[in-house]
Design an enzyme around this catalytic site. Sequence first.
Site, short mmCIF file in Angstrom:
data_model
loop_
_atom_site.label_atom_id
_atom_site.label_comp_id
_atom_site.label_asym_id
_atom_site.label_seq_id
_atom_site.Cartn_x
_atom_site.Cartn_y
_atom_site.Cartn_z
N TYR A 42 27.43 58.60 58.47
CA TYR A 42 27.09 58.97 59.85
C TYR A 42 25.82 58.27 60.30
O TYR A 42 24.87 58.16 59.51
CB TYR A 42 26.87 60.49 59.96
CG TYR A 42 27.97 61.18 60.73
CD1 TYR A 42 28.14 60.89 62.08
CD2 TYR A 42 28.82 62.09 60.12
CE1 TYR A 42 29.16 61.50 62.79
CE2 TYR A 42 29.83 62.70 60.84
CZ TYR A 42 30.00 62.40 62.19
OH TYR A 42 31.00 62.99 62.88
N GLU B 19 24.33 58.60 63.90
CA GLU B 19 24.08 58.88 65.32
C GLU B 19 22.73 58.32 65.74
O GLU B 19 21.74 58.42 65.02
CB GLU B 19 24.13 60.38 65.59
CG GLU B 19 25.56 60.87 65.63
CD GLU B 19 25.69 62.35 65.87
OE1 GLU B 19 24.72 62.99 66.30
OE2 GLU B 19 26.79 62.87 65.61
N ASP C 122 35.42 43.60 83.27
CA ASP C 122 36.10 44.10 82.07
C ASP C 122 36.94 42.95 81.53
O ASP C 122 37.99 42.61 82.08
CB ASP C 122 37.00 45.29 82.47
CG ASP C 122 37.82 45.82 81.29
OD1 ASP C 122 37.87 45.15 80.24
OD2 ASP C 122 38.43 46.89 81.44
N THR D 129 37.37 45.24 74.96
CA THR D 129 37.84 45.71 73.67
C THR D 129 37.62 44.54 72.70
O THR D 129 37.45 43.39 73.12
CB THR D 129 39.32 46.09 73.69
OG1 THR D 129 40.05 45.09 74.38
CG2 THR D 129 39.54 47.44 74.33
N LYS E 264 41.65 42.27 70.88
CA LYS E 264 42.71 41.47 71.54
C LYS E 264 42.46 40.00 71.19
O LYS E 264 42.57 39.63 70.02
CB LYS E 264 42.73 41.77 73.04
CG LYS E 264 43.07 43.25 73.34
CD LYS E 264 43.22 43.52 74.81
CE LYS E 264 43.68 44.93 75.09
NZ LYS E 264 42.61 45.90 75.34
N ARG F 95 39.88 47.30 66.10
CA ARG F 95 40.06 48.08 67.33
C ARG F 95 38.72 48.70 67.68
O ARG F 95 38.10 49.37 66.85
CB ARG F 95 41.12 49.16 67.12
CG ARG F 95 42.45 48.62 66.64
CD ARG F 95 43.54 49.64 66.73
NE ARG F 95 43.93 49.81 68.12
CZ ARG F 95 44.79 49.00 68.75
NH1 ARG F 95 45.34 48.00 68.12
NH2 ARG F 95 45.09 49.20 70.01
N1 DSN Z 1 46.68 48.82 76.47
C1 DSN Z 1 46.01 47.57 76.77
C2 DSN Z 1 46.98 46.49 77.08
O1 DSN Z 1 48.00 46.43 76.43
O2 DSN Z 1 46.73 45.68 77.94
C3 DSN Z 1 45.00 47.72 77.83
O3 DSN Z 1 44.08 48.65 77.41
#
Ligand code: DSN
Length: 408
Positions: free
Chosen positions: A48, A50, A194, A220, A223, A229
């Site tokens: 942990y 925090e 974003d 994120t 990707k 993730r």
């Molecule tokens: N779920 C994602 C996507 O597939 O584009 C976006 O957050």
Amino acid sequence: MITYDDELQTLLDEEEARQKSVLRLIPSENIVSDGVREALGSVLVNKYSEGYPGKRYYQGQAVLDKVERLAQSRAKALFGAEHANVQSYSGSPANMAVYMALCAPGDTIIGLGLNSGGHLTHGRNVNFSGKLYNAQPIEVNPETEALDYDEIERQCIEAKPKVMFIGTTSYSRAFDFARLRDIADKCGAYLVADIAHVAGLVAAGVYPSPVPYADAVTMTTHKTLRGPRGGMILCKEKHAKAIDRTVFPGIQGGPHMNQVAALAVALKEAATDDFKAYSRQIVDNAQCLAQCLVDRGLRIVSGGTDCHLMVVDLRAKSVDGKTAAIALEESGIVCNFNAIPYDPNPPMRPSGIRLGTPSITTRGLKTEHMPQVADWIVRVLDHIDDPSIRAGIADEVRQFLAQFPYNH
Ligand code: DSN
């Protein structure tokens, strides 16, 4: 290998076999390196932490502080950012943290509508962003299916948003971030980008970077960036304190430090020449695949792509997106159904599918393989009622992929 849990291990084996034997064309998915997986399963999962480096609420942080600082400094160097917060559990909490830092409930926000490529967190009414804020959607031009910056400027000057939250999940064209900054300045808004989908392409320099222009940039990390993730926020130093405080303690508790360590690995990988070449190949593959599909009678929304993804309008084949996605999965080709702009069909049976090349490019596919991929897709669509075609293509895909390694 989980030797004492055969039941779960069998499921993991099944999923690994599935991933290896199908063409994975969901643009938001990828295949992480062994290094990223090792960091995720490392001893840091037990701890942990925090708070932030140097100011924690639990003892035993000597190493953890160094891990988090390493991830922060790699993120700042890779993207040229003034400040990085690496603790967001994923993209939606990262977006929530930025809204909470920059505006208050009831304030007006601007974001892309869902059918124009935006995300739920860009102001959709079923999401916190649409419930808490006065969200005004912007839509693509109905003719070009691309953003019309003059129209966005007109709309923003009229709406006077507190935040312009610009990002997408299915828009295939490059953004003009300098123009968006100019519009934000004219209407007195904060500009947030974003870049969840294109983060890796931005890091590699094959897609425009919003970092010099935006007050904050969210993403994120799993990707095109090909990390664990998770989520990450970059921002100008003047917003650092407010954004850090909304991530913790505003929204989250302790960061997942194994995820932060895995992100540090991915950021190191993303700074290499190999990653730049990989990212260039992602875009080349997507553009080639789009052209091959056009040559076979399909229409790509907005006429093409500047990134890793495209939305394919299936109406010429008289097949809806959901029927197509199911038939393609049975043929060893995994994608998702997707609305096209101003879609006349309902969301659960839209007119399109969304395709992307990050996973197949990690696998090693090049432009020379795209005509074959397009041919499989079109054969499935042209024989949508024929299960034997689907079974035959699934076999061909499995045999074809056996020559490409999965782990890297
Ligand atoms: N779920 C994602 C996507 O597939 O584009 C976006 O957050």
